[in-house]
Design an enzyme around this catalytic site. Sequence first.
Site, PDB file in Angstrom:
ATOM      1  N   LYS A   1      49.430  41.424  50.556  1.00  0.00           N
ATOM      2  CA  LYS A   1      48.670  42.006  49.578  1.00  0.00           C
ATOM      3  C   LYS A   1      48.996  43.487  49.243  1.00  0.00           C
ATOM      4  CE  LYS A   1      45.034  41.314  47.077  1.00  0.00           C
ATOM      5  NZ  LYS A   1      45.138  40.271  46.105  1.00  0.00           N
TER       6      LYS A   1
ATOM      7  N   SER B   1      43.836  35.662  42.954  1.00  0.00           N
ATOM      8  CA  SER B   1      42.990  36.477  43.838  1.00  0.00           C
ATOM      9  C   SER B   1      41.543  36.234  43.055  1.00  0.00           C
ATOM     10  CB  SER B   1      43.273  37.935  43.558  1.00  0.00           C
ATOM     11  OG  SER B   1      43.015  38.752  44.680  1.00  0.00           O
TER      12      SER B   1
END
Length: 626
Positions: free
Chosen positions: A193, A392
């Site tokens: 991430k 996402s």
Amino acid sequence: MSFAGKVWRLLVGIKDGLVLLFLLLFFWALFAVLTARPSPAQVRDGALLLNLDGVIVEEQSEIDPIAALLANQAPIREYQARDLVRAIDGAASDARIKAIVLDLDTFLGGGQVHLSEVGEALARFRAAGKPVFSFATAYADDSLQLASHASEIWMDPLGGALITGPGNTRVYLGGLLDRLNINARVYRVGTYKSAVEPYTRSSMSPEARENAQALYGALWQEWQAGVKKARPSMEIERVTNAPAEWITASRGDLAAAAIDANLVDKLGSRYDFGKRVAEVTGVGDEGAGSFAHTGIDPWLADLGRDLTGRSIGVVTIAGEIVDGDAGPGTAGGERIADLLDEALESDLAGLVVRVDSPGGSVLASEEIRRAILRHKARGRPVAVSMANVAASGGYWVATPATRIFAEPETITGSIGIFAVIPTFEDLAAQYGVATDGVTTTPLTGQPDLIGGFTQETDTILQAGIEDGYNDFLRRVAASRGMSISRVDAIAQGRVWDGGTARQIGLIDQYGGLDEALAWVAGEAALGDGEWHAQFLGTEPNTYDTLLRQLLMSEDDAAAGAHASRDVFALAAAGRGGGAAALSADLDRLMQTRGMQAYCLECPAKVATQETGGFAGWLKMLARLLD
């Protein structure tokens, strides 16, 4: 005196009548402008002119009137990919259209999936026995991808062509924030991430680099395969493996180098190009050098829409997902949920969720997901169609679907969440500023941006992020029929191309919006001709229509309202996205936002309206550095 009074009253009555008449004429003219639509009568025999003076998008943004007034130029025009495909397919079978002309002189690009969809439509047009002509002063990756489907690719002799390949660079602010004594507190889950790395590092982490290399490597292979299929003669390897040697071999003549590598077919001015097209379509109204043509707006108006059969709803989630009613062009969670709820009582046979988003707010993504589930609870088949990006939060909203469609070039995954909050305790201490007071619990006065966070606050915030990540895993596991541990192994914030995503089970099959609609129709037991797509909330309001007519008329584009660009201007424009990305990163740091499920690796959307925010950020940083 009585006579004079009567005359005066007569004059006042005439004046009032004239004022009323002028007001009625004014409002009638205003209504006519607001409700104006391109007239089918404008369609004429000749070419379909696609003067792409802007960007190709999934959903057209609403014009911000304040930004439009403050900007020093008109907003960049946006062309919906589905409108271009519909226009091209309609032209293939219409005898009035003899050819298609691609004017790519001021084309600013689009996502790889959208470009492939438009390219495939151009290929179908050529298969119908009609030619496609392309012209530009300079070509880059996106314009070459479209031009590769042309029968003839023309370029100005003073122009050139460059192929750079996918990828990007970002500005990393970690060193600057350290110098300014600003503490970017990062809360995240996921090895990959990397959305928070610009605030904490001065370079990419090895994990982020590994992920980006795999992603862009796959997208590069897809781009080359598509262009080579359309134009086998293009010497892509020579142009990209040794670009300096390729240009030097033509003594620095960029146009000659493009001809030598078969990137373009012919060199000529716009006048020469027009004469060539006129051989097929006939001469235009402007005389020599022009050609008979119809623009896309009147052509789409002439085509109309097929509304036979039952409706299959299509809701579009395009742009960053944010809280509130933002959009279209930005995916406001409240706005999209309202659109879905308004359609609950309608006679929809099913629902397709079209996603072109890098994600954003977790709360807004969940609000949209719940609204989709309410349709599913009515027994309606639900499919997701992914465009360029569905990562996402863009994947979060896809989890209610029974079937997920995507293309090999789609960017998806990035299953992970984060939050970043700046605190200024070190900066305050540097200038002798401190905070003090009375507290009754470890959380009193928290979060304190000036005095800093307590350990308890840090622990609670990180625990909230980890719980949100586990919620994300559970939703994906339930949707994909996987164990949570299996999802975690392919999650961790890692971004995947569509080909790999299919192999690991994040999508079900290749296909675009048409394939998703056909699947929903099949699930609803509807045959050909028994259904049509109904796009929810796509009718522009009259205020937006007026602004488009005033600022972005097709006549202005045809007259060259945006200047042509040579290869140097094209290269400079390509780097403009870096400034926009930096501005977005700074906004994301300083604005008050909640948990974010956002994909930083995903390509940034071209800014089509000026906001002036970047200049403001530069001034702020300059003041801090003094």
